[in-house]
Motif scaffolding. Structure first.
Motif, PDB file in Angstrom:
ATOM      1  N   ALA A  44      52.339  39.750  34.272  1.00  0.00           N
ATOM      2  CA  ALA A  44      51.147  38.446  33.566  1.00  0.00           C
ATOM      3  C   ALA A  44      52.596  37.559  33.222  1.00  0.00           C
ATOM      4  CB  ALA A  44      51.485  39.020  31.419  1.00  0.00           C
ATOM      5  N   ASP A  45      53.483  37.881  33.038  1.00  0.00           N
ATOM      6  CA  ASP A  45      54.506  36.767  32.394  1.00  0.00           C
ATOM      7  C   ASP A  45      54.629  36.147  34.525  1.00  0.00           C
ATOM      8  OD1 ASP A  45      57.323  34.973  31.316  1.00  0.00           O
ATOM      9  OD2 ASP A  45      57.584  35.898  33.387  1.00  0.00           O
ATOM     10  N   ALA A  46      55.017  36.956  35.203  1.00  0.00           N
ATOM     11  CA  ALA A  46      55.117  35.992  37.001  1.00  0.00           C
ATOM     12  C   ALA A  46      53.669  35.659  37.137  1.00  0.00           C
ATOM     13  CB  ALA A  46      55.490  37.381  37.133  1.00  0.00           C
ATOM     14  N   LYS A 198      29.811  43.822  37.347  1.00  0.00           N
ATOM     15  CA  LYS A 198      29.337  43.714  39.578  1.00  0.00           C
ATOM     16  C   LYS A 198      30.309  42.999  39.790  1.00  0.00           C
ATOM     17  CE  LYS A 198      25.925  47.375  39.571  1.00  0.00           C
ATOM     18  NZ  LYS A 198      24.478  47.214  39.425  1.00  0.00           N
ATOM     19  N   GLN A 199      30.389  41.414  39.347  1.00  0.00           N
ATOM     20  CA  GLN A 199      30.136  39.923  39.724  1.00  0.00           C
ATOM     21  C   GLN A 199      31.655  40.397  40.587  1.00  0.00           C
ATOM     22  OE1 GLN A 199      28.254  38.169  38.563  1.00  0.00           O
ATOM     23  NE2 GLN A 199      27.255  39.622  37.806  1.00  0.00           N
ATOM     24  N   GLU A 200      31.723  39.622  41.312  1.00  0.00           N
ATOM     25  CA  GLU A 200      33.111  39.544  41.806  1.00  0.00           C
ATOM     26  C   GLU A 200      34.622  38.865  41.056  1.00  0.00           C
ATOM     27  OE1 GLU A 200      34.616  37.375  46.061  1.00  0.00           O
ATOM     28  OE2 GLU A 200      32.543  36.499  45.682  1.00  0.00           O
ATOM     29  N   ALA A 201      35.173  39.970  41.692  1.00  0.00           N
ATOM     30  CA  ALA A 201      36.580  39.685  41.703  1.00  0.00           C
ATOM     31  C   ALA A 201      36.490  40.093  39.963  1.00  0.00           C
ATOM     32  CB  ALA A 201      37.259  38.771  41.853  1.00  0.00           C
ATOM     33  N   ARG A 202      36.148  40.973  39.426  1.00  0.00           N
ATOM     34  CA  ARG A 202      35.477  40.712  38.150  1.00  0.00           C
ATOM     35  C   ARG A 202      36.782  41.941  37.638  1.00  0.00           C
ATOM     36  NH1 ARG A 202      34.657  37.489  34.905  1.00  0.00           N
ATOM     37  NH2 ARG A 202      32.053  37.372  35.406  1.00  0.00           N
ATOM     38  N   ILE A 203      37.438  42.987  37.425  1.00  0.00           N
ATOM     39  CA  ILE A 203      37.582  44.148  38.011  1.00  0.00           C
ATOM     40  C   ILE A 203      38.607  44.552  39.558  1.00  0.00           C
ATOM     41  CG2 ILE A 203      38.362  46.672  36.756  1.00  0.00           C
ATOM     42  CD1 ILE A 203      36.578  44.896  34.818  1.00  0.00           C
ATOM     43  N   ARG A 204      40.076  44.347  38.631  1.00  0.00           N
ATOM     44  CA  ARG A 204      40.409  44.550  39.929  1.00  0.00           C
ATOM     45  C   ARG A 204      42.356  45.359  39.643  1.00  0.00           C
ATOM     46  NH1 ARG A 204      37.577  43.495  42.779  1.00  0.00           N
ATOM     47  NH2 ARG A 204      37.040  42.264  44.402  1.00  0.00           N
ATOM     48  N   PRO A 205      42.440  46.100  41.247  1.00  0.00           N
ATOM     49  CA  PRO A 205      41.749  46.394  41.908  1.00  0.00           C
ATOM     50  C   PRO A 205      41.012  47.216  41.766  1.00  0.00           C
ATOM     51  CG  PRO A 205      44.446  47.033  41.756  1.00  0.00           C
ATOM     52  CD  PRO A 205      43.828  46.596  40.442  1.00  0.00           C
ATOM     53  N   ALA A 206      40.017  46.328  42.986  1.00  0.00           N
ATOM     54  CA  ALA A 206      38.741  47.448  43.303  1.00  0.00           C
ATOM     55  C   ALA A 206      38.791  49.321  42.667  1.00  0.00           C
ATOM     56  CB  ALA A 206      38.052  46.951  44.335  1.00  0.00           C
ATOM     57  N   LYS A 207      39.749  49.531  42.734  1.00  0.00           N
ATOM     58  CA  LYS A 207      39.097  51.073  42.501  1.00  0.00           C
ATOM     59  C   LYS A 207      38.837  51.499  41.246  1.00  0.00           C
ATOM     60  CE  LYS A 207      42.654  53.924  41.482  1.00  0.00           C
ATOM     61  NZ  LYS A 207      43.577  54.511  41.898  1.00  0.00           N
ATOM     62  N   PHE A 208      39.380  50.709  40.028  1.00  0.00           N
ATOM     63  CA  PHE A 208      38.730  50.696  38.517  1.00  0.00           C
ATOM     64  C   PHE A 208      37.119  49.651  38.463  1.00  0.00           C
ATOM     65  CE2 PHE A 208      43.013  50.298  38.517  1.00  0.00           C
ATOM     66  CZ  PHE A 208      43.536  51.531  38.154  1.00  0.00           C
ATOM     67  N   MET A 419      55.477  30.774  54.923  1.00  0.00           N
ATOM     68  CA  MET A 419      56.078  30.781  53.439  1.00  0.00           C
ATOM     69  C   MET A 419      55.047  31.054  52.476  1.00  0.00           C
ATOM     70  SD  MET A 419      59.793  31.742  51.411  1.00  0.00           S
ATOM     71  CE  MET A 419      60.059  29.678  51.430  1.00  0.00           C
ATOM     72  N   ALA A 420      54.841  29.683  52.534  1.00  0.00           N
ATOM     73  CA  ALA A 420      53.691  29.327  51.232  1.00  0.00           C
ATOM     74  C   ALA A 420      52.270  29.824  51.141  1.00  0.00           C
ATOM     75  CB  ALA A 420      54.223  27.868  51.505  1.00  0.00           C
ATOM     76  N   THR A 421      51.869  29.246  52.396  1.00  0.00           N
ATOM     77  CA  THR A 421      50.278  29.241  52.183  1.00  0.00           C
ATOM     78  C   THR A 421      50.438  31.177  52.176  1.00  0.00           C
ATOM     79  OG1 THR A 421      50.159  27.944  53.663  1.00  0.00           O
ATOM     80  CG2 THR A 421      48.637  29.851  53.987  1.00  0.00           C
ATOM     81  N   ARG A 422      51.307  32.071  52.084  1.00  0.00           N
ATOM     82  CA  ARG A 422      50.907  33.804  52.447  1.00  0.00           C
ATOM     83  C   ARG A 422      51.389  34.095  50.925  1.00  0.00           C
ATOM     84  NH1 ARG A 422      54.350  36.421  57.803  1.00  0.00           N
ATOM     85  NH2 ARG A 422      52.488  35.703  59.115  1.00  0.00           N
ATOM     86  N   CYS A 423      52.899  33.547  50.871  1.00  0.00           N
ATOM     87  CA  CYS A 423      52.730  33.587  49.040  1.00  0.00           C
ATOM     88  C   CYS A 423      51.826  33.142  47.824  1.00  0.00           C
ATOM     89  CB  CYS A 423      54.017  32.973  48.353  1.00  0.00           C
ATOM     90  SG  CYS A 423      55.523  33.983  49.493  1.00  0.00           S
ATOM     91  N   GLU A 424      51.668  31.567  48.208  1.00  0.00           N
ATOM     92  CA  GLU A 424      50.201  31.864  47.490  1.00  0.00           C
ATOM     93  C   GLU A 424      48.890  32.507  46.936  1.00  0.00           C
ATOM     94  OE1 GLU A 424      47.525  27.765  47.641  1.00  0.00           O
ATOM     95  OE2 GLU A 424      49.204  27.799  47.900  1.00  0.00           O
ATOM     96  N   GLN A 425      48.940  33.154  48.376  1.00  0.00           N
ATOM     97  CA  GLN A 425      48.019  34.101  48.297  1.00  0.00           C
ATOM     98  C   GLN A 425      47.468  35.321  47.559  1.00  0.00           C
ATOM     99  OE1 GLN A 425      47.002  34.608  52.822  1.00  0.00           O
ATOM    100  NE2 GLN A 425      45.990  32.942  52.754  1.00  0.00           N
ATOM    101  N   HIS A 426      49.734  35.815  48.111  1.00  0.00           N
ATOM    102  CA  HIS A 426      49.698  36.875  47.448  1.00  0.00           C
ATOM    103  C   HIS A 426      49.990  36.738  45.248  1.00  0.00           C
ATOM    104  CE1 HIS A 426      50.195  38.368  51.428  1.00  0.00           C
ATOM    105  NE2 HIS A 426      51.479  38.111  51.466  1.00  0.00           N
ATOM    106  N   TYR A 427      50.490  36.022  45.109  1.00  0.00           N
ATOM    107  CA  TYR A 427      50.553  35.710  44.276  1.00  0.00           C
ATOM    108  C   TYR A 427      49.250  35.247  43.352  1.00  0.00           C
ATOM    109  CZ  TYR A 427      55.560  34.567  43.171  1.00  0.00           C
ATOM    110  OH  TYR A 427      56.703  34.685  43.249  1.00  0.00           O
ATOM    111  N   GLU A 428      48.499  34.867  43.717  1.00  0.00           N
ATOM    112  CA  GLU A 428      46.648  34.718  43.162  1.00  0.00           C
ATOM    113  C   GLU A 428      46.176  35.799  43.407  1.00  0.00           C
ATOM    114  OE1 GLU A 428      45.061  32.040  42.535  1.00  0.00           O
ATOM    115  OE2 GLU A 428      47.242  30.554  43.078  1.00  0.00           O
ATOM    116  N   CYS A 429      46.688  36.931  43.714  1.00  0.00           N
ATOM    117  CA  CYS A 429      45.862  38.336  43.607  1.00  0.00           C
ATOM    118  C   CYS A 429      46.599  38.981  43.041  1.00  0.00           C
ATOM    119  CB  CYS A 429      45.865  38.674  44.800  1.00  0.00           C
ATOM    120  SG  CYS A 429      44.683  38.290  45.757  1.00  0.00           S
ATOM    121  N   ASN A 430      47.624  38.752  42.022  1.00  0.00           N
ATOM    122  CA  ASN A 430      48.724  39.841  41.435  1.00  0.00           C
ATOM    123  C   ASN A 430      49.522  40.555  42.756  1.00  0.00           C
ATOM    124  OD1 ASN A 430      48.860  38.200  39.438  1.00  0.00           O
ATOM    125  ND2 ASN A 430      47.805  39.901  38.206  1.00  0.00           N
ATOM    126  N   HIS A 431      50.173  40.338  43.818  1.00  0.00           N
ATOM    127  CA  HIS A 431      50.154  40.965  44.907  1.00  0.00           C
ATOM    128  C   HIS A 431      52.053  40.603  44.858  1.00  0.00           C
ATOM    129  CE1 HIS A 431      46.045  41.752  46.447  1.00  0.00           C
ATOM    130  NE2 HIS A 431      46.726  42.608  45.310  1.00  0.00           N
TER     131      HIS A 431
END
Length: 578
Positions: A44-46, A198-208, A419-431
């Motif tokens: 949560a902090d990150a 069922k709303q998109e991206a409501r529960i992530r990761p999708a397995k849950f 790096m910036a684009t890739r890391c932005e995508q990863h941070y947005e997903c908490n990856h």
């Protein structure tokens, strides 16, 4: 219907742009904090730190805290032979201390024993009751004290030998309970909760999401939301009925409202939460009960639940009986707290259980933080190459020449551009593990560039003609470090801060948008602090984990036995020859 949905989505977008409310679970004080609790908080902090870097105008708020009511708390305090209130104070303070040491930048730390929370719970209860969603009824069922929940027959496992029933999910024993309780009409909200899930991206990761939908495919029974006071006295009394106390989970979930000022209307500025970080063991409570309670009260459910898995230790489940519960403060004594943060985010993936291994922690921290990141900064700041101790300005002609002559320079530049684009995508997903992958790959490319450019040869020549090229190599290396430092701030705020301090990057130039900007056109002095970012961890004999010590002990015994057997054979052979 479609128009109302579009308006809802638009309103949601407006709200998202102005506020971003994030919560951790509130942690149950029946035991001291371990790395699993810290992992929730660090995620949560990150996430929040990235939001502040990426969207500086957004009002980001992080709430954490402790859950301090219920049967387990009564039992834990009795086990320690101290008053319940004192026990809660002591354990809650330990959570505060761990989070402070770990650099968790929470805006609020809420305790369910606080008066503001009790008032919020009373108001929420009265709202549900006035809307006709709570009724009184005789109730009987299997209750799990450890999990603080009633379970259906399908959620139980019977031990034929002992006749004891256990929770299928947690493995904890249950007991048959018959009592008069207040009940919540959960069954009436089954379709609404299913629609929300069922709303998109409501529960992530999708397995849950699938786990919740599987649960929602069966009829939901109404749920007990109170316990008799004579059974559970350490809880919030039901308004206007002192014979009952509020069910610990209804009490606990409302903390997310209490923190933002509910029932005062100011809470609406932050509501609903943009993201709620939870462990997989409390998915049912947050993914079914919580949205149902909110919908029943006329409130909007959270925009997203981010569910993470658990941590094992050397492949085994953490438990007191196995004596393998990892205390974050003790672990930080060896790995440092920044190192521990990095390892948890680097090694943990939300969809599967992580494995905390001493050997793996040493390997990752030494390889990535000490050798790859720290060593690169030390080399660029070395007085033998950089006697003036400056962050030099690059020379355009030399930069172009290096990019033409060295494939390593081209690879570094490509890595930095992506790096910036890739890391932005990863941070947005908490990856966060993918953020680390990307940054470490960039640092490897930069180290390779530094090796191929051979700045020490230019310095050895001691020719003024070499100075522009030498300065450009150092400048390109330091700029790569600057960019990596900006990206790593959410994961390791203190270590990344020391890196940026050393390079004298101004505080107002550390936001995400500065990943697209170049270093200043003029040289600037480096900070006088040491360039040592992360001290390599040297394994000490006494620090080896118990399994390794036991292995060495067995090997020593085998070696000793082997030598004794050889001596015996030699004696026998000597005796025979005689």
């Amino acid at each position: 219907m479609l128009i109302s949905k579009i308006r809802y989505i638009h309103a949601l977008g407006v709200r998202c742009s102005s506020s971003h409310y994030v919560t951790t679970p509130i942690f149950y004080v029946n035991a001291a904090p371990h790395i699993g609790h810290l992992y929730s908080a660090v995620i949560a902090d990150a996430h929040c730190r990235y939001q502040r870097l990426r969207y500086p105008d957004r009002n980001v708020r992080l709430c954490t805290g402790t859950d301090e009511h219920g049967t387990k708390i009564q039992q834990a305090a009795a086990g320690h032979k101290i008053p319940v209130a004192q026990y809660c104070d002591e354990i809650s303070a330990r959570y505060r201390d761990v989070f402070k040491a770990a650099g968790i930048a929470n805006d609020d730390f809420i305790r369910t024993t606080e008066q503001r929370h009790k008032e919020a719970v009373a108001h929420f209860w009265q709202t549900l009751q006035s809307r006709g969603h709570i009724y009184s009824a005789a109730y009987s069922g299997w209750y799990c004290v450890s999990d603080e929940t009633f379970l259906t027959d399908s959620q139980l496992r019977l031990d034929e030998e002992s006749g004891t029933r256990f929770s299928l999910e947690s493995g904890h024993p249950v007991e048959w309970t018959e009592e008069t309780n207040y009940m919540f009409r959960l069954s009436q909200f089954q379709d609404d909760v299913r629609h929300w899930v069922k709303q998109e991206a409501r529960i992530r990761p999708a397995k849950f999401e699938k786990i919740l939908l599987d649960t929602l495919s069966e009829p939901l029974p109404d749920v007990s939301v109170s316990r008799p006071s004579n059974r559970v006295h350490w809880a919030i009394p039901v308004p206007n009925d002192d014979s009952q106390t509020v069910y610990v989970w209804l009490d606990a979930l409302i903390n997310y409202l209490s923190s933002v000022g509910y029932p005062n209307e100011k809470y609406l500025k932050q509501w609903p939460p943009a993201q709620q970080v939870i462990g997989k063991d409390i998915l049912k409570f947050h993914g079914i009960y919580w949205p149902a309670f909110l919908l029943a009260a006329g409130l909007e459910p959270p925009q997203q639940l981010y569910v993470h898995s658990h941590w094992t230790v050397d492949g085994q489940k953490m438990s007191k009986s196995k004596h393998n519960v990892v205390d974050p403060i003790q672990a930080a004594e060896q790995y440092t707290m920044e190192g521990l943060r990095y390892f948890l985010l680097r090694e943990g993936v939300a969809h599967s259980d992580g494995n905390f291994s001493h050997v793996k922690a040493l390997r990752i921290l030494n390889s990535e933080l000490a050798d790859t990141l720290g060593n690169l900064l030390s080399r660029a700041c070395a007085k033998s190459l950089n006697p003036q101790q400056i962050y030099p300005a690059p020379h355009a002609e030399e930069s172009s020449a290096l990019l033409k002559e060295l494939d390593a320079a081209k690879r570094m530049q490509e890595s930095l551009l992506q790096m910036a684009t890739r890391c932005e995508q990863h941070y947005e997903c908490n990856h966060f593990h993918l953020v680390a992958d990307t940054v470490i790959a960039t640092l490897h490319a930069t180290n390779n560039f530094f090796e191929c450019a051979k700045p020490w040869e230019l310095k050895a020549g001691a020719s003024a003609a070499n100075a522009p090229r030498l300065e450009t190599i150092i400048a390109m290396t330091m700029d790569a470090l600057r960019l990596c430092g900006i990206v790593l701030q959410p994961m390791m705020p203190q270590l990344a801060g020391r890196l940026l301090d050393k390079l004298r990057v101004p505080g107002d130039q550390r936001q995400w948008k500065y990943l697209a900007s170049h270093v200043t056109s003029s040289s600037r002095p480096l900070d006088a602090q040491s360039a040592l970012l992360f001290q390599r961890i040297v394994e000490q004999q006494d620090n080896k984990p118990a399994p390794e010590k036991e292995k060495e002990k067995k090997e020593s015994k085998r070696s000793k036995a082997k030598k004794q057997n050889e001596l015996k054979k030699n004696k026998q052979a000597s005796s025979s020859s005689t």
